[in-house]
Design an enzyme around this catalytic site. Sequence first.
Site, PDB file in Angstrom:
ATOM      1  CE1 TYR A 295      -3.215  -2.869   0.212  1.00 49.00           C
ATOM      2  CE2 TYR A 295      -3.594  -2.373   2.515  1.00 49.00           C
ATOM      3  CZ  TYR A 295      -3.863  -3.130   1.398  1.00 49.00           C
ATOM      4  OH  TYR A 295      -4.791  -4.143   1.468  1.00 49.00           O
TER       5      TYR A 295
ATOM      6  CG  LEU B  15     -22.367   0.056  -4.655  1.00 53.33           C
ATOM      7  CD1 LEU B  15     -22.433   0.699  -6.037  1.00 53.33           C
ATOM      8  CD2 LEU B  15     -22.578  -1.441  -4.787  1.00 53.33           C
TER       9      LEU B  15
END
Length: 325
Positions: free
Chosen positions: A59, A204
């Site tokens: 990351y 979402l």
Amino acid sequence: MRYLSIGTGTEISRIGLGTWQFGSREWGYGESYAGQQARDIVRRALELGVTLFDTAEIYGFGRSERILGEALGEDRESAFIATKILPVLPIAPVVEQRAVASANRLRTRRLDLYQVHQPNPVVRDGTIMRGMRTLQQVGLVGEVGVSNYSLDRWRAAERALGSRVLSNQVRYSLVTRAPERDLIPYAESADRVVIAYSPLEQGLLSGRYHRDSRPANRVRAGNPLFLPENLERAAGLIAALRSVADAHGATPAQVALAWAIRSPAVVAIPGASSVEQLESNVAAADIELTGDEVQALGAAADAFRPVTGRAALPGLVRARFGPGR
Ligand SMILES: NC(=O)c1ccc[n+]([C@@H]2O[C@H](COP(=O)([O-])OP(=O)(O)OC[C@H]3O[C@@H](n4cnc5c(N)ncnc54)[C@H](OP(=O)(O)O)[C@@H]3O)[C@@H](O)[C@H]2O)c1
């Protein structure tokens, strides 16, 4: 906050914090996020009783680990730090050296959970687990975990390690329910843990996005769920989340998280783009859904049929390069 009691030194919070967002260009949150907000999110998470912090060497190419280590600072002992190794060359000396590098970036002498980020398609786990065993013996690693593993491979990894592989970190949400087939039942029966990543399906399930208001960053531009057509198709699921949320004085995102951790063997690690989101996500640990609510959400999830795979490719290309994207 609620915690898991499975014999780890620091107990694992049912809601953790995912830190892929920290300093990763693909999330596009910018320098003020990486420089200050990410730190504020970690500090507030600690205050609210979050112990599980998930990162990975990949990351931000180490930046996420650095930001997390710096932000935890003197409170490192209150945290259960989980990081991941990308098993490109999983021979013992390399595994050991990579663990030391992660620990240094995290400013710690112990990785509470060291996870294999994904199964190596060519090299079996006997190789990587030799390195993991040594790391456990010298105390640099507490628990070993895997990520994106099938049940068969998880169990093979345990045989190779010769002891428990505590957790399997997999995508799990109302949209992605495959772990219910075998991973979660195994975790429930064997005192193992499923760590649910993308529990909000990258935002979402917050209900914040729709056809005319789509997120702009590389992660979600490449995710077919954010195609205009799929955002339209998700309306029924979002409405079901909203209806349950109203009954609890909560938000759709909180209900999505409460749903994800309803099994006692599952913990979730939502990412957060602000302190407010983190606070809201932490509060979801205290929401108890009724059986009817779980059923209603499951039915709405079954009815959501997004366009995926090859059928989604033209839309993804249009969304990336086409007019009016
Ligand atoms: N092992 C693996 O292969 C793997 C893969 C992916 C992720 N992970 C881990 O799992 C973590 C979480 O997964 P993820 O980041 O992919 O997806 P996620 O947690 O489902 O979504 C995170 C995004 O959702 C939005 N959000 C978060 N809380 C919200 C709230 N309360 N209300 C509204 N929106 C909210 C934020 O985006 P906006 O505000 O920009 O909308 C945030 O960046 C990662 O940080 C990483 O640690 C692991």
